[in-house]
Design a protein around this motif. Structure first.
Motif, PDB file in Angstrom:
ATOM      1  N   GLU A  15      49.878  45.578  46.367  1.00  0.00           N
ATOM      2  CA  GLU A  15      49.308  46.123  44.654  1.00  0.00           C
ATOM      3  C   GLU A  15      48.222  45.289  43.439  1.00  0.00           C
ATOM      4  OE1 GLU A  15      52.449  47.491  41.081  1.00  0.00           O
ATOM      5  OE2 GLU A  15      53.353  46.284  42.936  1.00  0.00           O
ATOM      6  N   GLN A  16      48.854  43.341  44.297  1.00  0.00           N
ATOM      7  CA  GLN A  16      48.126  42.862  43.590  1.00  0.00           C
ATOM      8  C   GLN A  16      46.213  42.762  44.129  1.00  0.00           C
ATOM      9  OE1 GLN A  16      50.510  39.662  45.694  1.00  0.00           O
ATOM     10  NE2 GLN A  16      51.449  39.075  43.817  1.00  0.00           N
ATOM     11  N   LYS A  17      46.191  42.858  45.645  1.00  0.00           N
ATOM     12  CA  LYS A  17      44.562  43.411  45.317  1.00  0.00           C
ATOM     13  C   LYS A  17      43.674  44.249  44.067  1.00  0.00           C
ATOM     14  CE  LYS A  17      45.339  41.738  50.655  1.00  0.00           C
ATOM     15  NZ  LYS A  17      45.364  42.176  51.724  1.00  0.00           N
ATOM     16  N   THR A  23      40.279  43.302  37.716  1.00  0.00           N
ATOM     17  CA  THR A  23      39.857  42.124  37.047  1.00  0.00           C
ATOM     18  C   THR A  23      38.396  41.210  37.368  1.00  0.00           C
ATOM     19  OG1 THR A  23      42.567  41.143  37.347  1.00  0.00           O
ATOM     20  CG2 THR A  23      40.542  39.578  36.502  1.00  0.00           C
ATOM     21  N   GLU A  24      37.613  41.333  38.694  1.00  0.00           N
ATOM     22  CA  GLU A  24      36.420  41.439  39.096  1.00  0.00           C
ATOM     23  C   GLU A  24      36.034  42.650  38.191  1.00  0.00           C
ATOM     24  OE1 GLU A  24      36.228  40.960  43.616  1.00  0.00           O
ATOM     25  OE2 GLU A  24      37.477  39.317  43.453  1.00  0.00           O
ATOM     26  N   ALA A  25      36.121  43.387  37.748  1.00  0.00           N
ATOM     27  CA  ALA A  25      35.236  44.581  37.917  1.00  0.00           C
ATOM     28  C   ALA A  25      35.182  43.595  36.335  1.00  0.00           C
ATOM     29  CB  ALA A  25      35.989  45.847  37.727  1.00  0.00           C
ATOM     30  N   PHE A  27      35.872  41.409  34.438  1.00  0.00           N
ATOM     31  CA  PHE A  27      35.295  39.802  34.177  1.00  0.00           C
ATOM     32  C   PHE A  27      34.541  39.115  35.326  1.00  0.00           C
ATOM     33  CE2 PHE A  27      39.853  40.751  32.730  1.00  0.00           C
ATOM     34  CZ  PHE A  27      39.454  40.355  31.577  1.00  0.00           C
ATOM     35  N   GLY A  28      34.259  40.018  36.320  1.00  0.00           N
ATOM     36  CA  GLY A  28      32.372  39.037  37.216  1.00  0.00           C
ATOM     37  C   GLY A  28      33.655  38.763  38.078  1.00  0.00           C
ATOM     38  N   LYS A  29      34.888  38.320  37.511  1.00  0.00           N
ATOM     39  CA  LYS A  29      35.196  37.082  38.572  1.00  0.00           C
ATOM     40  C   LYS A  29      37.131  37.512  38.621  1.00  0.00           C
ATOM     41  CE  LYS A  29      35.948  32.714  37.390  1.00  0.00           C
ATOM     42  NZ  LYS A  29      35.023  31.212  37.135  1.00  0.00           N
ATOM     43  N   ASN A  30      37.682  36.661  39.243  1.00  0.00           N
ATOM     44  CA  ASN A  30      39.062  36.066  38.973  1.00  0.00           C
ATOM     45  C   ASN A  30      38.853  35.018  38.242  1.00  0.00           C
ATOM     46  OD1 ASN A  30      40.876  38.869  39.719  1.00  0.00           O
ATOM     47  ND2 ASN A  30      39.775  38.468  41.737  1.00  0.00           N
ATOM     48  N   PRO A  31      39.693  34.998  37.236  1.00  0.00           N
ATOM     49  CA  PRO A  31      39.957  33.664  36.436  1.00  0.00           C
ATOM     50  C   PRO A  31      41.112  32.880  37.237  1.00  0.00           C
ATOM     51  CG  PRO A  31      38.557  34.993  34.893  1.00  0.00           C
ATOM     52  CD  PRO A  31      39.460  35.976  36.081  1.00  0.00           C
ATOM     53  N   LEU A  32      41.852  31.619  37.241  1.00  0.00           N
ATOM     54  CA  LEU A  32      42.492  31.276  38.147  1.00  0.00           C
ATOM     55  C   LEU A  32      43.497  31.590  37.040  1.00  0.00           C
ATOM     56  CD1 LEU A  32      41.624  27.173  39.209  1.00  0.00           C
ATOM     57  CD2 LEU A  32      41.473  29.756  40.479  1.00  0.00           C
ATOM     58  N   ILE A  33      43.883  31.766  35.795  1.00  0.00           N
ATOM     59  CA  ILE A  33      45.125  31.852  34.791  1.00  0.00           C
ATOM     60  C   ILE A  33      45.327  33.609  35.364  1.00  0.00           C
ATOM     61  CG2 ILE A  33      44.052  32.598  32.981  1.00  0.00           C
ATOM     62  CD1 ILE A  33      46.154  31.388  31.118  1.00  0.00           C
ATOM     63  N   MET A  34      43.913  33.918  35.184  1.00  0.00           N
ATOM     64  CA  MET A  34      44.590  35.193  35.871  1.00  0.00           C
ATOM     65  C   MET A  34      44.806  36.034  37.178  1.00  0.00           C
ATOM     66  SD  MET A  34      41.667  37.826  33.696  1.00  0.00           S
ATOM     67  CE  MET A  34      41.570  37.163  32.048  1.00  0.00           C
TER      68      MET A  34
END
Length: 195
Positions: A15-17, A23-25, A27-34
């Motif tokens: 589920e987290q994956k 999130t990547e779609a 923001f282009g990445k997974n910011p650490l806070i997210m």
């Protein structure tokens, strides 16, 4: 060091994956806070849904970033202002636009009225006078605009307060708060920049 686990894809549940992929779609990445917010799939999915709803809302992306910068500065979230300033530059906001927004101002007087309203909401915890509410209306903002501001408050308070607890490293160029005392209660600058 972060005080709440920053998830990685390797240690994430299925589920987290799926949330990481969303999130990547977006923001282009997974910011650490997210990545840390994804500890709770319900919370991160709520964040992503609200973010998308507001992206499709009444305010331009540039004005949304200005609102976020004003709230982040007022709440003392160095991560959030760093992230939002990075995005704002990609959206063609100037360094002057960014600095003004952090103080609740804009080169556009109508935007300034809205940003001042936002900061009054933060400062007074929503308890505004008739005069303060009328001032934002007199500047040309509708009831729909005023109501939508609360979505932005919710979105930004979530990340502002969460970061102040989680204290993830900052994975964007760091923008220091105007008032460093707003960050000191939760700990010193023991986080680092990770770019």
């Amino acid at each position: 060091m972060a005080r709440i686990n920053v998830l990685t894809k390797e240690k994430a549940t299925e589920e987290q994956k799926r949330i990481f992929a969303k999130t990547e779609a977006k923001f282009g990445k997974n910011p650490l806070i997210m990545s840390a917010l994804t500890n709770s799939p319900a919370t991160m999915n709520s964040y992503l849904a609200l973010f998308q709803n507001l992206t499709d809302g009444r305010f331009s992306k540039q004005l949304a970033r200005k609102i976020g910068l004003a709230i982040g500065e007022a709440n003392g979230c160095e991560y959030c202002i760093s992230l939002l300033a990075y995005i704002a530059k990609l959206q063609k906001l100037t360094p002057v636009d960014i600095e003004l927004a952090r103080g609740g101002k804009s080169v556009d007087p109508k935007e300034t009225a809205l940003l001042e309203f936002v900061l009054q909401l933060v400062q007074h915890k929503g308890d505004l006078t008739d005069t303060e509410v009328q001032a934002v209306k007199d500047a040309g903002w509708s009831d729909e605009d005023i109501t939508e501001v609360f979505g932005h408050l919710t979105l930004n308070f979530m990340t502002n307060y969460f970061w102040k607890v989680a204290r993830t490293d900052i994975d964007f160029p760091i923008l220091r708060l105007f008032d460093q005392s707003k960050i000191s209660r939760g700990g010193s600058h023991d986080f680092k920049q990770v770019v």
